[in-house]
Design an enzyme around this catalytic site. Structure first.
Site, PDB file in Angstrom:
ATOM      1  N   ASP A   1       1.280  -7.684   2.360  1.00 38.57           N
ATOM      2  CA  ASP A   1       1.391  -6.251   2.082  1.00 38.57           C
ATOM      3  C   ASP A   1       2.853  -5.789   1.903  1.00 38.57           C
ATOM      4  O   ASP A   1       3.401  -5.087   2.749  1.00 38.57           O
ATOM      5  CB  ASP A   1       0.706  -5.480   3.216  1.00 38.57           C
ATOM      6  CG  ASP A   1       0.358  -4.053   2.822  1.00 38.57           C
ATOM      7  OD1 ASP A   1       0.908  -3.561   1.829  1.00 38.57           O
ATOM      8  OD2 ASP A   1      -0.453  -3.426   3.526  1.00 38.57           O
TER       9      ASP A   1
ATOM     10  N   HIS B   1       0.820  -1.219   0.000  1.00 39.36           N
ATOM     11  CA  HIS B   1       0.000   0.000   0.000  1.00 39.36           C
ATOM     12  C   HIS B   1       0.853   1.268   0.000  1.00 39.36           C
ATOM     13  O   HIS B   1       0.356   2.339  -0.312  1.00 39.36           O
ATOM     14  CB  HIS B   1      -1.072  -0.018   1.102  1.00 39.36           C
ATOM     15  CG  HIS B   1      -0.621   0.322   2.491  1.00 39.36           C
ATOM     16  ND1 HIS B   1      -0.307  -0.621   3.444  1.00 39.36           N
ATOM     17  CD2 HIS B   1      -0.459   1.511   3.110  1.00 39.36           C
ATOM     18  CE1 HIS B   1       0.017  -0.032   4.573  1.00 39.36           C
ATOM     19  NE2 HIS B   1      -0.058   1.272   4.398  1.00 39.36           N
TER      20      HIS B   1
ATOM     21  N   SER C   1       3.937   2.270   8.529  1.00 36.37           N
ATOM     22  CA  SER C   1       3.749   1.259   7.508  1.00 36.37           C
ATOM     23  C   SER C   1       5.043   1.054   6.754  1.00 36.37           C
ATOM     24  O   SER C   1       5.685   2.022   6.337  1.00 36.37           O
ATOM     25  CB  SER C   1       2.658   1.679   6.534  1.00 36.37           C
ATOM     26  OG  SER C   1       1.431   1.292   7.043  1.00 36.37           O
TER      27      SER C   1
HETATM   28  N1  ARG Z   1      -4.907   0.663   7.680  1.00 32.12           N
HETATM   29  C1  ARG Z   1      -3.614   0.721   7.096  1.00 32.12           C
HETATM   30  C2  ARG Z   1      -3.036   2.149   7.228  1.00 32.12           C
HETATM   31  O1  ARG Z   1      -3.604   2.976   7.871  1.00 32.12           O
HETATM   32  C3  ARG Z   1      -3.571   0.228   5.700  1.00 32.12           C
HETATM   33  C4  ARG Z   1      -4.323   1.047   4.686  1.00 32.12           C
HETATM   34  C5  ARG Z   1      -4.263   0.549   3.277  1.00 32.12           C
HETATM   35  N2  ARG Z   1      -5.099  -0.595   3.037  1.00 32.12           N
HETATM   36  C6  ARG Z   1      -6.430  -0.555   2.706  1.00 32.12           C
HETATM   37  N3  ARG Z   1      -7.091  -1.676   2.552  1.00 32.12           N
HETATM   38  N4  ARG Z   1      -7.071   0.569   2.521  1.00 32.12           N
HETATM   39  O2  ARG Z   1      -2.408   2.706   6.386  1.00 32.12           O
HETATM   40  N1  ASP Z   2      -1.462   1.496   8.077  1.00 30.81           N
HETATM   41  C1  ASP Z   2      -0.739   2.579   8.699  1.00 30.81           C
HETATM   42  C2  ASP Z   2       0.276   3.211   7.728  1.00 30.81           C
HETATM   43  O1  ASP Z   2       0.063   3.224   6.539  1.00 30.81           O
HETATM   44  C3  ASP Z   2      -0.089   2.145   9.961  1.00 30.81           C
HETATM   45  C4  ASP Z   2      -0.961   2.351  11.155  1.00 30.81           C
HETATM   46  O2  ASP Z   2      -1.751   3.305  11.199  1.00 30.81           O
HETATM   47  O3  ASP Z   2      -0.799   1.570  12.105  1.00 30.81           O
HETATM   48  O4  ASP Z   2       1.236   3.823   8.123  1.00 30.81           O
END
Ligand code: ARG
Ligand code: ASP
Length: 694
Positions: free
Chosen positions: A223, A86, A626
Site C-alpha cells: 500500500d 489508498h 495512513s
Molecule cells: N482500512 C484502511 C483505512 O481505514 C484502508 C482503507 C482503504 N482500503 C480498502 N481496501 N478499502 O483507511
Molecule cells: N486506514 C486508515 C487511514 O486511512 C488508518 C486506520 O484507521 O488505522 O488513515
C-alpha cells in the site's frame, strides 16, 4: 477559569507522574520531552529535540499532512515523498484513462520530466506549534453561556492567527482546542501545492487483498505511492510551473533496510484524525449497541446489492469498486469496534469510573459533570440516531442527490452536461433502486414514529409501499434518462421541482436541516460544555494514567513495538508477513488476489519467499495515520503505516494492548517493488540508506 484550577491543569499537563499505560497514547510533539524518558526506556535512542524542535531541523520537518486526510514522509533531499496507495488513489485515478490505466498497471516516472502534476493536491509541513490557551481564553468567564464563550474564543483565535500570518509569508495558521477546550494550540503550516505523481504499483499489489483483507491481519498489501514536492527557485510554495524545482526539505528520512523483529521499538509520526477516548459510559453504550449495529445492518444491505451486480458484470465492478470500498471500510471497522467495546467491558468500566469520580468530586466544581453529560446524552441520542439513519439511508440514494446537484447548476448548461457525464459514468440504476427499497424499508421500520418526517408519512400513504415509490422515482424521473438529464436547462426548472427524485431529496434534506440538525447541534454544544468540566475533573482527580488529547488531525507521536497477537483462543498471529504469503493467496480467479504475472515470474525465478511485506505493532493510530512513517529506535524509516486490525478498532474509544495493532508496509517491500516491478532504480539512487540489506 479559577486560579486553583489553572494550577491543577498546569500540573496535569506538564507532569507525567503516573506510568504510561502500555503503548496507548497520541502525544503532542511539542510536549514530547514529557514522554521521552518512557520512549527511551522502551528503546528509542534519540532525544526530544530530534523529534520536535523549533531551533533546528528535526524529524517533524520530514512529516507532512498529505491532502486533507492522510500522512506522508519526505525521503530525499529532492522532495520525494511516500504515502499509501489508498491515499494517492484519487490522484492515480485522475491521471488514468483507458489507454493509460495507472490504477490497473501502475505508473513509474523514469525521470523528472515524466512526473505528473496533481492539480488540487497540497501537502502541509508543520512549522511549529504553541500553547496559546491563555490568549484564547482572555475575557472568558465562568458565568458565560457556551455561545457567549464561543464568540470570545473565536475572536481571540482570529486575532492570534492574524498576528502570525501575513499575505506574503505562505503560512497558514490554525488554532485547535484540546481536551474539549481546556487547552488550545496554535499550529502553523506551510502548504506546498505543486505536487507531482512519481510512481505507484499496480492495484493488484498496492491494493492486494482489496476489501477482503481490509482491516485484517495477516496482510500482504503493497500500500504505497510516491510523489514529489516542487517549489519555486527560493524553495517557497508556488503554483504549478515548468520552472519550479524539486523542494529541498529541512529534513528527510533515511531508510533502514535492517528490518524489524518482534519486540523492536516503533514510532509513528503522523496526523491521526479523530478519537473519543474520554466519553462517558452512555456514549460508549450508544456506539456499541445502537449506532454501530444499525450502521452495519444498513451497509450490509447496500454491500450485498452491490456485490450481486458487481459479480455479474465486469463493467459494473469497475463502476462501483471505489464506492464499494468506501461503504465497506467503515462497515468493517464498526464490526470490530462494537465487538471490542463489548469484549473490553468498556461500558461497565466507564460506569465504575464514573461512580468513583462522583464520589471524589462531591463538593467540588466538578460535581455532577459526568451525570450531566449522561442525562444530556439520552436526549441527544434520539437526534443522533435520526441523523445517522438519514445519512445511511435517504442520503445514500444516488439519483436524488444527482437531481439536486443538477438543479444547482441549471443556469450553466455546460456544467449540467459535464456533471451528468461524470455521474452516469459510474452509475448503475438497478443497484440504486434495489438499495432504495431495502434502506427505505428500514427507515420506515426503525425511525421512531415521532421522528418520522411528515414528508415520509405522506408519501408512504400515497404510494402504498416503498416498492411503488421506487418504481415512480426510477422509472419516471427525468434524471433516470441520461440524455435528458444532460440537456436540462432553465426551461426545465418546473419539471425538476415536480420530479419524484428531486422531491425525495428535498423532502428528507429539509427535514434534516430544520428538525434534526439544529437540535443535534444544540445538544452537542451543551455536551461539550459539560465534557470540558468533566475532563478537567478527571485530570484533577489524576487516577487515569497520563492524559493525551483526543486526535484532531494534528501532528502526534505514537510509540510502541512490533508484536503479534492472539485474536481468539488457540490462534496466535506472527507480526510479519512475507512474499510466500502472497503466493499462497494468489488466485487468478479472485479479483482481490490476482497478482501481476511479473510477480509470479519473479517468484518462480528467484529465491525470494522470505521477502518481507508487512508487519504489525502496538502503536496507537487511527484514520489519518495512513501513510505515516514507521520509525525505528535510531530514527530511521522502516515502514509505512496503512491500517489497523479490525479486532482492535475500538482503539478510537478504548485501547486494548492485547488486541490493538497497527499495520505497516515493510519498507523493504517498497524497495523491492520499485526496483523489481517498476524498474525505477533512479529513485533508489536519491534515497539515503543507513545500513546494508541483509
Ligand atoms: N482500512 C484502511 C483505512 O481505514 C484502508 C482503507 C482503504 N482500503 C480498502 N481496501 N478499502 O483507511
Ligand atoms: N486506514 C486508515 C487511514 O486511512 C488508518 C486506520 O484507521 O488505522 O488513515
Amino acid at each position: 477559569m479559577k486560579k486553583s484550577i489553572v494550577a491543577a491543569l498546569i500540573l496535569a499537563f506538564t507532569m507525567s507522574v503516573v506510568p504510561a499505560k502500555a503503548d496507548e497514547g497520541m502525544w503532542i510533539p511539542a510536549l514530547i520531552s514529557q514522554r521521552i524518558g518512557d520512549m527511551q526506556a522502551k528503546g528509542f535512542k534519540l532525544s526530544a529535540e530530534d523529534i520536535y524542535s523549533i531551533n533546528q531541523a528535526s524529524l517533524k520537518d520530514a512529516v507532512i499532512l498529505f491532502g486533507s486526510g492522510c500522512t506522508g514522509e519526505v525521503v530525499s533531499g529532492e522532495g520525494l515523498l511516500f504515502t499509501n496507495h489508498h491515499c494517492g488513489y484519487s490522484m492515480i485515478q485522475s491521471h488514468s484513462s483507458v489507454e493509460h490505466d495507472y490504477l490497473r498497471d501502475g505508473f513509474w516516472a523514469m525521470n523528472r520530466s515524466q512526473e505528473l502534476p496533481c492539480r488540487g493536491l497540497t501537502v502541509s509541513f508543520l512549522e511549529r506549534m504553541e500553547d496559546v490557551t491563555s490568549a484564547v481564553l482572555k475575557g472568558v468567564s465562568d458565568d458565560m453561556t457556551e455561545s457567549e464563550r464561543n464568540e470570545v474564543v473565536n475572536k481571540n483565535m482570529n486575532a492570534i492567527k492574524k498576528e502570525v500570518t501575513s499575505p506574503g509569508n505562505g503560512l497558514k495558521a490554525r488554532v485547535e482546542p484540546l481536551y474539549y477546550g481546556n487547552q488550545y494550540f496554535l499550529f502553523l503550516y506551510r502548504d506546498y501545492r505543486d505536487i507531482r505523481f512519481v510512481g505507484a504499483p499496480p492495484s493488484s499489489i498496492g491494493k492486494f487483498g482489496g476489501d477482503t483483507d481490509n482491516w485484517m491481519w495477516p496482510r500482504h498489501t503493497g500500500d504505497f505511492s510516491i510523489f514529489r514536492i516542487y517549489a519555486d527557485k527560493d524553495n517557497n510554495p508556488a503554483d504549478y510551473s515548468e520552472d519550479n524545482v524539486p523542494y529541498q526539505p529541512k529534513k528527510f528520512f533515511k531508510i533502514s533496510r535492517a528490518g524489524v523483529k518482534e519486540g523492536d521499538f516503533t514510532f509513528i509520526y503522523g496526523f491521526p484524525g479523530s478519537t473519543q477516548e474520554y466519553i462517558v459510559s452512555e456514549a460508549a453504550r450508544y456506539i456499541g449497541e445502537v449506532s454501530d449495529p444499525h450502521g452495519i445492518a444498513l451497509r450490509t444491505k447496500r454491500l450485498d446489492v452491490m456485490n450481486k451486480y458487481m459479480s455479474e458484470s465486469q463493467a459494473v465492478r469497475i463502476q462501483y469498486s471505489a464506492k464499494y470500498a468506501r461503504v465497506s471500510n467503515a462497515w468493517k471497522k464498526w464490526q470490530g469496534e462494537a465487538l471490542g467495546i463489548k469484549r473490553m467491558k468498556a461500558v461497565e468500566n466507564k460506569l465504575a469510573y464514573e461512580k468513583k469520580f462522583g464520589e471524589w468530586s462531591r463538593g467540588t466544581e466538578f460535581e455532577g459533570s459526568a451525570d450531566r453529560i449522561i442525562a444530556l446524552y439520552k436526549d441527544f441520542e434520539k437526534y443522533d440516531f435520526a441523523r445517522m439513519y438519514y445519512n445511511e439511508t435517504a442520503a445514500t440514494i444516488e439519483l436524488p442527490a444527482f437531481a439536486a446537484r443538477t438543479l444547482s447548476l441549471l443556469s450553466e448548461p455546460e456544467r449540467v452536461k459535464g456533471n451528468a457525464r461524470y455521474f452516469f459514468k459510474d452509475y448503475y440504476l438497478p443497484i440504486d433502486k434495489e438499495s432504495f427499497v431495502l434502506v427505505m424499508k428500514s427507515f420506515d421500520e426503525n425511525m421512531p414514529e415521532e421522528f418520522k418526517p411528515a414528508f415520509h408519512k405522506e408519501n408512504m400513504a400515497a404510494y402504498g409501499s416503498v416498492e411503488a415509490w421506487a418504481e415512480d422515482i426510477f422509472t419516471n424521473s427525468i434524471f433516470a434518462d441520461p440524455e435528458r438529464a444532460a440537456s436540462l436547462t432553465e426551461a426545465d426548472r418546473d419539471a425538476i421541482l415536480a420530479d419524484p427524485a428531486y422531491r425525495f431529496q428535498k423532502g428528507y434534506s429539509e427535514w434534516m436541516a430544520s428538525d434534526i440538525q439544529p437540535e443535534w447541534l444544540r445538544y452537542r454544544s451543551d455536551i461539550n460544555l459539560a465534557y470540558r468540566t468533566f475532563m478537567r475533573g478527571r485530570m484533577a482527580m489524576g487516577q487515569d494514567g497520563d492524559f493525551y488529547p483526543d486526535a484532531n488531525l494534528t501532528l502526534r507521536v505514537a510509540y510502541g513495538h512490533v508484536k503479534g497477537y492472539s485474536p481468539r483462543d488457540g490462534v496466535y498471529y506472527e507480526p510479519y508477513s512475507t512474499l510466500k504469503g502472497i503466493m499462497e493467496k494468489d488466485n487468478p480467479e479472485i479479483f482481490d488476489y490476482n497478482i501481476p504475472q511479473v510477480l509470479r515470474d519473479l517468484y518462480a525465478a528467484g529465491d525470494i519467499p522470505d521477502t518481507p511485506v508487512c508487519f504489525c505493532a502496538t502503536n496507537h493510530t487511527t484514520g489519518g495515520n495512513s501513510g505515516s512513517p514507521v520509525i525505528n529506535a535510531d530514527g530511521n524509516l522502516v515502514g509505512i503505516n496503512f491500517d489497523r486490525v479490525w479486532e482492535g478498532t475500538m482503539s478510537d474509544i478504548v485501547f486494548d494492548p492485547d488486541y490493538c495493532r497497527n499495520i505497516a508496509l515493510d519498507i523493504r517491500y517498497l524497495l523491492f517493488i520499485v526496483e523489481k516491478i517498476g524498474g525505477a532504480t533512479w529513485l533508489l539512487d536519491e534515497m539515503s540508506f543507513v545500513d546494508q540489506a541483509e
